[in-house]
Design a protein around this motif. Structure first.
Motif, PDB file in Angstrom:
ATOM      1  N   THR A 185      -3.066 -12.867  -9.836  1.00 18.72           N
ATOM      2  CA  THR A 185      -3.978 -12.939  -8.563  1.00 18.72           C
ATOM      3  C   THR A 185      -2.565 -13.171  -7.482  1.00 18.72           C
ATOM      4  OG1 THR A 185      -5.836 -13.433  -9.220  1.00 18.72           O
ATOM      5  CG2 THR A 185      -5.367 -13.628  -6.769  1.00 18.72           C
ATOM      6  N   VAL A 186      -1.711 -14.076  -7.730  1.00 23.11           N
ATOM      7  CA  VAL A 186      -0.650 -14.363  -6.902  1.00 23.11           C
ATOM      8  C   VAL A 186       0.315 -13.217  -6.777  1.00 23.11           C
ATOM      9  CG1 VAL A 186       1.267 -15.869  -6.591  1.00 23.11           C
ATOM     10  CG2 VAL A 186      -0.667 -16.888  -7.594  1.00 23.11           C
ATOM     11  N   PHE A 187       0.684 -12.513  -7.834  1.00 18.46           N
ATOM     12  CA  PHE A 187       1.538 -11.500  -7.775  1.00 18.46           C
ATOM     13  C   PHE A 187       0.782 -10.125  -6.951  1.00 18.46           C
ATOM     14  CE2 PHE A 187       3.002  -7.562  -9.463  1.00 18.46           C
ATOM     15  CZ  PHE A 187       4.487  -7.789  -9.498  1.00 18.46           C
ATOM     16  N   ILE A 188      -0.336 -10.083  -7.194  1.00 22.53           N
ATOM     17  CA  ILE A 188      -1.210  -8.779  -6.518  1.00 22.53           C
ATOM     18  C   ILE A 188      -1.188  -9.150  -5.029  1.00 22.53           C
ATOM     19  CG2 ILE A 188      -3.134  -7.661  -6.283  1.00 22.53           C
ATOM     20  CD1 ILE A 188      -1.913  -6.876  -8.642  1.00 22.53           C
ATOM     21  N   ARG A 189      -1.357 -10.513  -4.594  1.00 21.83           N
ATOM     22  CA  ARG A 189      -1.425 -10.854  -3.167  1.00 21.83           C
ATOM     23  C   ARG A 189      -0.010 -10.791  -2.540  1.00 21.83           C
ATOM     24  NH1 ARG A 189      -3.453 -15.935  -3.803  1.00 21.83           N
ATOM     25  NH2 ARG A 189      -5.683 -14.913  -3.781  1.00 21.83           N
ATOM     26  N   TRP A 190       1.087 -11.203  -3.307  1.00 20.97           N
ATOM     27  CA  TRP A 190       2.475 -10.946  -2.876  1.00 20.97           C
ATOM     28  C   TRP A 190       2.894  -9.310  -2.351  1.00 20.97           C
ATOM     29  CZ3 TRP A 190       6.510  -8.802  -5.717  1.00 20.97           C
ATOM     30  CH2 TRP A 190       7.659  -8.942  -5.138  1.00 20.97           C
ATOM     31  N   THR A 191       2.407  -8.680  -3.758  1.00 19.49           N
ATOM     32  CA  THR A 191       2.626  -7.177  -3.538  1.00 19.49           C
ATOM     33  C   THR A 191       2.035  -6.494  -2.247  1.00 19.49           C
ATOM     34  OG1 THR A 191       2.649  -6.972  -5.803  1.00 19.49           O
ATOM     35  CG2 THR A 191       2.400  -4.892  -4.734  1.00 19.49           C
ATOM     36  N   TRP A 192       0.525  -7.021  -2.110  1.00 22.83           N
ATOM     37  CA  TRP A 192      -0.041  -6.386  -0.910  1.00 22.83           C
ATOM     38  C   TRP A 192       0.525  -6.822   0.424  1.00 22.83           C
ATOM     39  CZ3 TRP A 192      -2.853  -8.578   3.299  1.00 22.83           C
ATOM     40  CH2 TRP A 192      -3.994  -7.656   4.111  1.00 22.83           C
ATOM     41  N   LEU A 193       1.083  -8.333   0.565  1.00 24.60           N
ATOM     42  CA  LEU A 193       1.637  -8.771   1.835  1.00 24.60           C
ATOM     43  C   LEU A 193       2.862  -8.036   2.180  1.00 24.60           C
ATOM     44  CD1 LEU A 193       0.832 -12.603   1.478  1.00 24.60           C
ATOM     45  CD2 LEU A 193       0.045 -11.187   3.093  1.00 24.60           C
ATOM     46  N   ARG A 194       3.825  -7.702   1.053  1.00 21.79           N
ATOM     47  CA  ARG A 194       4.927  -7.274   1.249  1.00 21.79           C
ATOM     48  C   ARG A 194       4.968  -5.938   1.805  1.00 21.79           C
ATOM     49  NH1 ARG A 194       9.427  -6.464  -3.530  1.00 21.79           N
ATOM     50  NH2 ARG A 194       7.704  -5.272  -4.350  1.00 21.79           N
ATOM     51  N   ALA A 195       3.980  -5.128   1.283  1.00 16.05           N
ATOM     52  CA  ALA A 195       3.490  -3.566   1.644  1.00 16.05           C
ATOM     53  C   ALA A 195       2.948  -3.699   2.968  1.00 16.05           C
ATOM     54  CB  ALA A 195       2.567  -3.124   0.696  1.00 16.05           C
ATOM     55  N   VAL A 196       2.429  -4.748   3.469  1.00 15.49           N
ATOM     56  CA  VAL A 196       1.915  -4.725   4.763  1.00 15.49           C
ATOM     57  C   VAL A 196       2.863  -4.729   5.789  1.00 15.49           C
ATOM     58  CG1 VAL A 196       0.774  -6.048   6.539  1.00 15.49           C
ATOM     59  CG2 VAL A 196      -0.482  -5.769   4.417  1.00 15.49           C
ATOM     60  N   LEU A 197       4.098  -5.546   5.506  1.00 18.70           N
ATOM     61  CA  LEU A 197       4.987  -5.913   6.547  1.00 18.70           C
ATOM     62  C   LEU A 197       6.073  -4.642   6.261  1.00 18.70           C
ATOM     63  CD1 LEU A 197       5.607  -9.691   5.856  1.00 18.70           C
ATOM     64  CD2 LEU A 197       4.358  -8.431   7.876  1.00 18.70           C
TER      65      LEU A 197
END
Length: 386
Positions: free
Chosen positions: A3-15
């Protein structure tokens, strides 16, 4: 950790994707760069990244995957922030070079880290596909959020804000990521690093499947990168208003299509259909480039861009990542993924210089046709593997 990895992937993609949307318009409208300069930036950026890629991968395999990601976030945020402070071509070239170098510390390290920490060979392909979908939905969110911010304020301000936020993600990685299943090299690091590199090269040389996906990556990434840097210019020439809102809407549509496509083909990607799907995606690339090159209005041009960003790019990227990840071992995983990234950069350099020269000597439609030829060659290569 999943979950932590997926959330980081999502946040990095946002920015990252929101920043690139604003930056791509900023480079054309505010900095006034020519088509040749736009593609040249990508080629020079890739040349530097090519040099840094394997050392960065070896560091991740011998010292730490987690802290490689922290370094990546800091460098990436710095480059992104600095882009909004300049409009001259030399300065923008420098910021984009730093941005390219920052990705070398992340490519391979992220996949290697989650593969080791998850320690579930039966589940990792599903997680990587899920991460790819999160990247697309995050990108759509970033396009909307940062696109609206740029519309409401200024493009340069939005670029700086995105860069500062990207740097802050280093704290998220540092405090939330674990690295329990990785044993760093404590002694003789230079000797071990060289051994890791040699083992990676040996694996690649002996695997026809890896060599095949390397060749396909060289072609398809060169075509995609060159096309991506020419898209905004072609759409504006076709009559699309140079408003950030139009490019935001177009980007979101492409990403939503990409997320749906990945959801539909998840099971096929993990099977013997992967090579066929890669070839079909490349054929869609041919169609999209020809449609964009010879479109008479921005509507057809927009459809072509959606095909490129919604089908070609996400499919080829996730297939190649899973393809390599399933054919390597834990001790050289990041290094092997770095080799794949090197082929991406090499494709951007060789194909990018070629397309840049073509754009400078002829016309933009002919340069896009050159991208179509590269996609066509990729489709032929992947079909011949059967």
């Amino acid at each position: 950790m999943e979950t932590v990895f997926i959330r980081w992937t999502w946040l990095r993609a946002v920015l990252h994707n929101g920043w690139w949307l604003v930056t791509s318009v900023y480079l054309v409208v505010d900095a006034g760069l020519s088509p040749a300069q736009l593609v040249l930036i990508g080629s020079v950026q890739s040349a530097f990244a090519l040099v840094f890629e394997v050392p960065a991968g070896v560091i991740a395999d011998t010292i730490s995957r987690k802290w490689s990601l922290v370094i990546s976030q800091v460098l990436m945020g710095t480059a992104m922030l600095a882009t909004g402070l300049f409009e001259s071509f030399p300065a923008l070239l420098a910021t984009q070079v730093l941005w390219g170098i920052s990705w070398t510390f992340a490519s391979g390290s992220d996949v290697a880290l989650i593969t080791d920490e998850l320690d579930r060979p039966d589940r990792i392909n599903f997680v990587l596909t899920r991460a790819a979908r999160a990247q697309l939905t995050g990108a759509a969110t970033g396009l909307i959020t940062l696109g609206l911010l740029a519309w409401a304020t200024r493009r340069d301000v939005t670029i700086v804000v995105a860069g500062a936020a990207m740097m802050s993600l280093a704290l998220y990685v540092g405090f939330r990521f674990t690295e329990h299943n990785f044993v760093p090299t404590r002694t003789a690091r230079w000797s071990t690093s060289w051994t890791t590199f040699v083992r990676g090269v040996t694996l690649v040389r002996r695997s026809r499947a890896i060599l095949l996906i390397f060749a396909a990556t060289f072609l398809v990434n060169g075509a995609s990168d060159a096309a991506g840097r020419l898209t905004q210019k072609q759409l504006i020439d076709l009559g699309l208003p140079p408003s950030i809102l139009w490019f935001t809407a177009l980007g979101v549509v492409g990403l939503v299509v990409g997320a749906l496509v990945l959801r539909l083909v998840t099971n096929r990607i993990n099977s013997s259909h992967a090579a066929t799907d890669y070839a079909l995606a490349a054929l869609v690339g041919v169609l999209s480039m020809l449609l964009l090159a010879f479109a008479r209005d921005p509507v057809l041009g927009a459809i072509a861009v959606v095909l490129l960003n919604g089908i070609v790019n996400p499919l080829t990227r996730v297939i190649s990542t899973i393809w390599i990840n399933s054919r390597t071992t834990a001790d050289i995983r990041a290094t092997t993924h770095s080799f794949l990234a090197q082929l991406e950069y090499l494709g951007e350099i060789v194909c990018g210089v070629t397309i840049s020269t073509l754009a400078g000597l002829t016309t933009l439609p002919l340069a896009l046709t050159g991208c179509a030829v590269l996609f066509g060659a990729t489709a032929v290569l992947m079909r011949s593997s059967r």
